[in-house]
Design a protein around this motif. Structure first.
Motif, PDB file in Angstrom:
ATOM      1  N   UNK A   1       0.641  -1.185  -0.404  1.00 18.74           N
ATOM      2  CA  UNK A   1      -0.083  -0.040  -0.180  1.00 18.74           C
ATOM      3  C   UNK A   1       0.808   1.615  -0.247  1.00 18.74           C
ATOM      4  N   UNK A   2       1.839   1.263  -0.412  1.00 17.91           N
ATOM      5  CA  UNK A   2       2.554   2.458  -0.721  1.00 17.91           C
ATOM      6  C   UNK A   2       3.164   2.667  -2.087  1.00 17.91           C
ATOM      7  N   UNK A   3       3.303   3.907  -2.653  1.00 14.50           N
ATOM      8  CA  UNK A   3       4.180   4.270  -4.463  1.00 14.50           C
ATOM      9  C   UNK A   3       3.918   5.504  -4.230  1.00 14.50           C
ATOM     10  N   UNK A   4       5.205   5.746  -4.473  1.00 12.62           N
ATOM     11  CA  UNK A   4       5.256   6.941  -5.388  1.00 12.62           C
ATOM     12  C   UNK A   4       5.306   7.838  -6.624  1.00 12.62           C
ATOM     13  N   UNK A   5       4.424   8.084  -7.198  1.00 15.33           N
ATOM     14  CA  UNK A   5       3.823   8.499  -8.081  1.00 15.33           C
ATOM     15  C   UNK A   5       5.061   8.729  -8.835  1.00 15.33           C
ATOM     16  N   UNK A   6       5.671   9.876  -8.359  1.00 10.96           N
ATOM     17  CA  UNK A   6       6.686  10.904  -9.264  1.00 10.96           C
ATOM     18  C   UNK A   6       8.164  10.881  -7.474  1.00 10.96           C
ATOM     19  N   UNK A   7       9.376  11.627  -8.147  1.00 15.85           N
ATOM     20  CA  UNK A   7      10.462  11.057  -6.891  1.00 15.85           C
ATOM     21  C   UNK A   7      10.112  11.853  -5.980  1.00 15.85           C
ATOM     22  N   UNK A   8       9.588  12.847  -5.566  1.00 20.04           N
ATOM     23  CA  UNK A   8       9.209  13.284  -5.061  1.00 20.04           C
ATOM     24  C   UNK A   8       8.395  13.510  -3.980  1.00 20.04           C
ATOM     25  N   UNK A   9       7.079  12.134  -4.440  1.00 20.67           N
ATOM     26  CA  UNK A   9       6.064  12.497  -3.406  1.00 20.67           C
ATOM     27  C   UNK A   9       5.892  10.727  -3.639  1.00 20.67           C
ATOM     28  N   UNK A  10       5.076  11.061  -2.068  1.00 19.91           N
ATOM     29  CA  UNK A  10       5.054   9.316  -1.220  1.00 19.91           C
ATOM     30  C   UNK A  10       4.420   9.113  -0.515  1.00 19.91           C
ATOM     31  N   UNK A  11       3.145   7.899  -0.758  1.00 27.01           N
ATOM     32  CA  UNK A  11       1.754   7.615  -0.503  1.00 27.01           C
ATOM     33  C   UNK A  11       1.209   6.185   0.029  1.00 27.01           C
ATOM     34  N   UNK A  12       0.915   6.949   1.084  1.00 28.95           N
ATOM     35  CA  UNK A  12       0.228   5.267   2.419  1.00 28.95           C
ATOM     36  C   UNK A  12      -0.967   4.958   2.361  1.00 28.95           C
ATOM     37  N   UNK A  13      -1.817   4.638   1.713  1.00 27.67           N
ATOM     38  CA  UNK A  13      -2.969   4.010   1.990  1.00 27.67           C
ATOM     39  C   UNK A  13      -3.359   2.876   3.358  1.00 27.67           C
ATOM     40  N   UNK A  14      -4.095   3.015   4.294  1.00 25.42           N
ATOM     41  CA  UNK A  14      -4.766   2.844   4.587  1.00 25.42           C
ATOM     42  C   UNK A  14      -6.014   2.296   4.541  1.00 25.42           C
TER      43      UNK A  14
END
Length: 355
Positions: A142-155
């Protein structure tokens, strides 16, 4: 199930202090089962962790997983996945992989003091989703990086998972002191942890004899520090439960005394709540209490699943043996004593009735 039932249990020693504390647990469990008059446990050693990478090219070989599916349960020592070479370090660690593969949705983590602190609570942690990204998706994480400057985690929060962990908590409270505390952050995370809180309240309606209250996660840390003896069963999502159980274990005396079990309705994995402590590995300094207590929890789970009174008795004997050994002054260094890992394990087994 009659009292002549015998169990086949896996032994996965793990990394760091695992090869020291797991054998101590095996010795104590053998002593308790014998003292309870139950058939001997058949132990099945299986490769896992750094040693398995060396011998099988994987920290969790497929054959290990296949064999575990045929067993009644298993002991898992701590892992030190941060020290694994790539690509193993970036993969799901052995503990997380086993919890996910076998859907071990309930992580039960008691915190009970062996002194006059009066702490005796259990954190019931939802183990398959929540804010832990490694368990939040069928494939990938549930973790991913759409760009080198953005990290997203899902709950991830789902009704079936919340309902079953809530029932686990309320059933446990019925066997204890009839008090459940729901921990959440519904004032901010209204849709996700608010959902968790709402469903726990729905399940509570079926348990009118159980007192229910709730706290925000940040407030709960304060309440634990101030008045941990006031709590009985605490139920919460995955990450909150991981944090709170470590805090509760240390408040009770040491993470070295914090046991846990990971279970579904079909299988159970006994695993100490602490890590692999590589700094003291191989030095006979580790406290095996948590691993021994986890073994007792596994026997209790087996006893309840199979209606096996001798397994239940063996679990009680281990708990009494731990209390007696510590109260009589045999303690490891983290508890202010001088006993080594092997010495402490032998003392507990002897107090139970080891030959």
């Amino acid at each position: 199930m009659d009292s002549t039932h015998s169990y086949r249990l896996g032994v996965l020693s793990g990394d760091g202090i695992g090869p020291e504390i797991v054998p101590a647990a095996v010795r104590v469990m053998d002593a308790a089962v014998a003292a309870a008059g139950a058939p001997p446990i058949e132990w099945v050693p299986l490769p896992v962790g750094a040693a398995a990478i060396d011998t099988h090219g994987s920290s969790l070989p497929p054959k290990t997983v296949e064999t575990l599916a045929e067993l009644d349960g298993w002991l898992l020592g701590p892992h030190d996945s941060a020290s694994y070479p790539e690509p193993h370090r970036s993969q799901l660690n052995p503990s997380g992989a086993l919890r996910k593969h076998f859907d071990l949705y309930a992580n039960i983590r008691p915190a009970k003091s062996f002194d006059d602190r009066g702490i005796d609570l259990v954190v019931v942690r939802e183990n398959t989703e929540g804010f832990y990204a490694d368990r939040s998706t069928y494939r990938g994480t549930g973790e991913f990086m759409p760009t080198p400057d953005v990290a997203i985690a899902m709950g991830i929060f789902t009704r079936p998972a919340i309902e079953r962990i809530a029932r686990e908590a309320f059933e446990l409270a019925r066997r204890r002191r009839n008090h459940v505390t729901v921990v959440h952050k519904a004032n901010v995370l209204r849709t996700s942890t608010g959902f968790f809180l709402d469903i726990c309240r729905e399940i509570a309606a079926a348990y009118p004899e159980v007192e229910v209250d709730d706290f925000h996660i940040d407030a709960m840390t304060v309440h634990l520090v101030r008045r941990a003896p006031a709590f009985d069963v605490v139920v919460t999502e995955n990450m909150f439960g991981d944090i709170l159980s470590d805090l509760a274990g240390e408040l009770a005396g040491s993470l070295g005394i914090a046991p846990s079990i990971n279970s579904s309705t079909e299988r159970a994995m006994a695993q100490a709540a602490h890590g692999s402590a590589p700094d003291i590995a191989g030095r006979d300094l580790a406290n095996p209490t948590a691993m021994i207590g986890s073994g007792a929890m596994l026997l209790d789970w087996l006893g309840r699943r199979y209606d096996d009174q001798r397994a239940l008795e063996a679990a009680v004997l281990i708990e009494k043996g731990l209390s007696a050994t510590i109260s009589q002054g045999t303690r490891t260094r983290d508890l202010g004593g001088t006993a080594g890992t092997a010495e402490f394990g032998a003392a507990v087994a002897s107090s139970i009735g080891s030959p």
